[in-house]
Enzyme design. Structure first.
Site, mmCIF file in Angstrom:
data_model
loop_
_atom_site.group_PDB
_atom_site.id
_atom_site.type_symbol
_atom_site.label_atom_id
_atom_site.label_comp_id
_atom_site.label_asym_id
_atom_site.label_seq_id
_atom_site.Cartn_x
_atom_site.Cartn_y
_atom_site.Cartn_z
ATOM 1 N N LYS A 156 17.150 12.722 50.110
ATOM 2 C CA LYS A 156 17.457 13.920 49.303
ATOM 3 C C LYS A 156 18.776 14.649 49.818
ATOM 4 C CE LYS A 156 12.686 13.928 48.306
ATOM 5 N NZ LYS A 156 12.362 14.035 47.073
ATOM 6 N N LYS A 182 14.023 4.961 50.687
ATOM 7 C CA LYS A 182 13.838 4.539 49.404
ATOM 8 C C LYS A 182 14.706 5.550 48.727
ATOM 9 C CE LYS A 182 10.180 6.032 46.927
ATOM 10 N NZ LYS A 182 10.759 7.370 46.636
ATOM 11 N N ASP A 184 15.051 8.038 45.182
ATOM 12 C CA ASP A 184 14.005 8.826 44.752
ATOM 13 C C ASP A 184 13.622 8.370 43.422
ATOM 14 O OD1 ASP A 184 13.426 12.240 45.848
ATOM 15 O OD2 ASP A 184 12.250 10.904 44.889
ATOM 16 N N GLU A 185 12.583 9.018 42.777
ATOM 17 C CA GLU A 185 11.925 8.413 41.494
ATOM 18 C C GLU A 185 12.820 8.392 40.318
ATOM 19 O OE1 GLU A 185 10.428 10.849 43.078
ATOM 20 O OE2 GLU A 185 10.762 12.449 41.488
ATOM 21 N N HIS A 274 6.388 3.296 42.311
ATOM 22 C CA HIS A 274 6.300 4.839 42.539
ATOM 23 C C HIS A 274 5.577 5.357 41.287
ATOM 24 C CE1 HIS A 274 7.063 9.081 42.489
ATOM 25 N NE2 HIS A 274 7.963 8.922 43.450
ATOM 26 N N LYS A 314 1.870 18.010 49.662
ATOM 27 C CA LYS A 314 1.996 19.098 48.395
ATOM 28 C C LYS A 314 1.445 18.666 47.155
ATOM 29 C CE LYS A 314 6.478 17.012 46.434
ATOM 30 N NZ LYS A 314 7.911 17.111 46.548
HETATM 31 C C1 CAP Z 1 8.321 13.346 48.048
HETATM 32 C C2 CAP Z 1 8.857 12.864 46.497
HETATM 33 C C3 CAP Z 1 7.858 11.818 46.013
HETATM 34 C C4 CAP Z 1 6.441 12.319 45.688
HETATM 35 C C5 CAP Z 1 5.763 11.218 44.949
HETATM 36 C C6 CAP Z 1 9.026 13.825 45.669
HETATM 37 O O1 CAP Z 1 9.242 13.944 48.223
HETATM 38 O O2 CAP Z 1 9.951 12.055 46.703
HETATM 39 O O3 CAP Z 1 8.271 11.253 44.842
HETATM 40 O O4 CAP Z 1 6.055 12.986 46.563
HETATM 41 O O5 CAP Z 1 4.318 11.817 44.960
HETATM 42 O O6 CAP Z 1 9.985 13.639 44.780
HETATM 43 O O7 CAP Z 1 8.411 14.808 45.490
HETATM 44 P P1 CAP Z 1 9.114 15.160 49.666
HETATM 45 P P2 CAP Z 1 3.356 10.897 45.156
HETATM 46 O O8 CAP Z 1 8.788 14.412 50.797
HETATM 47 O O9 CAP Z 1 10.129 15.949 49.953
HETATM 48 O O10 CAP Z 1 7.828 16.006 49.103
HETATM 49 O O11 CAP Z 1 3.388 9.790 46.128
HETATM 50 O O12 CAP Z 1 1.847 11.489 45.182
HETATM 51 O O13 CAP Z 1 3.247 10.148 43.758
HETATM 52 MG MG MG Z 2 10.348 11.414 44.776
#
Ligand code: CAP
Ligand code: MG
Length: 420
Positions: A156, A182, A184-185, A274, A314
């Protein structure tokens, strides 16, 4: 000439599905102008051999043999069970299967809400799918973390860092003790962060962290892109000794995920899935596709890790539903290897005991903000999250562990032990 098929002919409560049949469990709501049974027949018709016109002159007895059958109806709860002969599906072709059981039926005029709750695959339908290449035990073994949850972070800010900055954040996180870093998506190859440079820089950082910590480390580079480019990116990762690729399976699409799984068969590499976009299908409990169903599609195609919800944190997802998904991913199923469930989203070290109590130790716990928001920065955040996982292995409370690891103490002071 055999007359056509009325919707009611697709309903038979005395029917017993054969063990080779695929069975779908649906919830639906219909318009007032039609009866529940008629609408149920319409779902079975449109997802198998039928259509709105019951008097097809082209219908014949052989076609009728292939029709789906509604064999359970629970009008009070809006639920039905539908059995499909296996020959309706092309084993090894997930898009075709989903075009049947999650296709036109969502748009039928008489159906106002429809949710695929669960799907039972038979060997006859599932046989041609590869399933996961590694399996959960191999995933944990590669990280040297057989007796504790794997812990990782998402670099991040999600977007905006240069490839050099990305690698530096990754190095700090691994140095702090995390197993996994990892992408991020929504990070792919950006003007400010070229994919090839990021992968080379970050895998170099991984090697340095492994030498300095004496621990094996894992990087999930996000290769999500059109398939030909995903193949090129996967080859680049392997050329640089990477052991995983990450794919946003829903936005990439099932055909692409299947192609990548088959392309990587026999190669020493795992797929981290993801599930970005899932909430468009999973969130409304009266409409869409359940995350349990999506988890079955993902394991069938063969992802090694799957984001599967957190209960705490969250992102939405109820306790029983998430626990059922985790149990499925780790269960014996159709001769397919297991997929390790991933908890991610709003997590921080204070939540690790709850996560393990709720979801077990055979999980990956990922925290982005919960690592890089630590008062001491990424390395300290990594140390705190790893200490929380070590506490599980050592049978210590967080408070006991925090007496040994100051960074965990600082994390508990900042985020406590509750959902933020
Ligand atoms: C978490 C995260 C994940 C989501 C995915 C985000 O960041 O990188 O992609 O949590 O959710 O972009 O929010 P944080 P899920 O740790 O800062 O929240 O696994 O429920 O699909
Ligand atoms: Mg993410």
């Amino acid at each position: 000439m055999t007359e056509g098929m009325e919707y009611e002919e697709f309903v038979d409560e005395g029917y017993e599905p054969g063990n080779e049949e695929l069975v779908c469990y649906f919830y639906f709501e219909h318009v007032d102008e039609v009866e529940f049974e008629w609408a149920a027949g319409g779902i079975a018709a449109e997802s198998s051999v039928g259509t709105w016109e019951p008097g097809l002159k082209t219908m014949n007895d052989s076609v009728k043999e292939h029709s789906a059958t509604v064999f359970q109806l629970d009008e009070d709860n809006g639920r039905i069970s539908v059995a499909y002969p296996p020959e309706l599906f092309e084993s090894g072709n997930l898009p075709q299967i989903l075009s049947s059981i999650t296709g036109n039926i969502y748009g039928l005029e008489e159906i106002e809400r429809l949710r695929l709750l669960d799907v039972e695959f038979s060997e006859a339908v599932a046989g041609r799918f590869l399933g996961p290449q590694l399996g959960l035990k191999e995933v944990k073994k590669r990280a040297g973390a057989e007796e504790r949850p794997l812990v990782g972070t998402i670099v991040k800010p999600k977007l905006g860092l240069t490839s050099e900055e990305h690698a530096s954040v990754a190095y700090d996180s691994w140095k702090g003790g995390l197993d996994i870093v990892k992408d991020d998506e929504n990070l792919a190859s950006m003007q400010f962060n070229d994919f090839d440079k990021r992968v080379k820089n970050t895998l170099d950082a991984k090697k340095q962290a492994e030498e300095e910590t004496g621990e094996s480390k894992i990087y999930f580079p996000n290769i999500t892109a059109p398939v030909a480019e995903m193949k090129r990116r996967a080859e680049l990762v392997m050329d640089n000794d990477g052991s995983y690729v990450m794919i946003d399976i829903l936005t990439a699409g099932w055909s692409a995920v299947q192609e990548m799984r088959e392309y990587l068969e026999g190669r020493d590499i795992g797929i981290h899935a993801h599930r970005a976009q899932h909430a468009a299908y999973t969130r409304l409990k009266t409409h869409g596709i359940s995350m349990l169903s999506i988890a079955k599609f993902a394991r069938l195609v063969g992802v090694d890790n799957l984001h599967a919800g957190t209960v705490v944190g969250k992102m939405e997802g109820g306790k029983e539903e998430v626990q059922e998904i985790y149990s499925f991913l780790r269960s014996d199923w159709l001769e397919k290897k297991t997929t390790i469930p991933v908890a991610s989203g709003g997590l921080h070290p204070g939540l690790v005991p709850d996560l393990v109590d709720l979801l077990g130790e055979d999980i990956v716990i990922q925290a982005g903000g919960g690592v890089h928001g630590h008062p001491g920065g990424s390395e300290a955040g990594g140390r705190a999250l790893r200490a929380a996982a070590d506490a599980v292995k050592e049978g210590k409370t967080l408070e006991e562990k925090a007496e040994e690891v100051e960074e965990l103490q600082e994390a508990l002071e900042k985020w406590g032990r509750e959902e933020t």
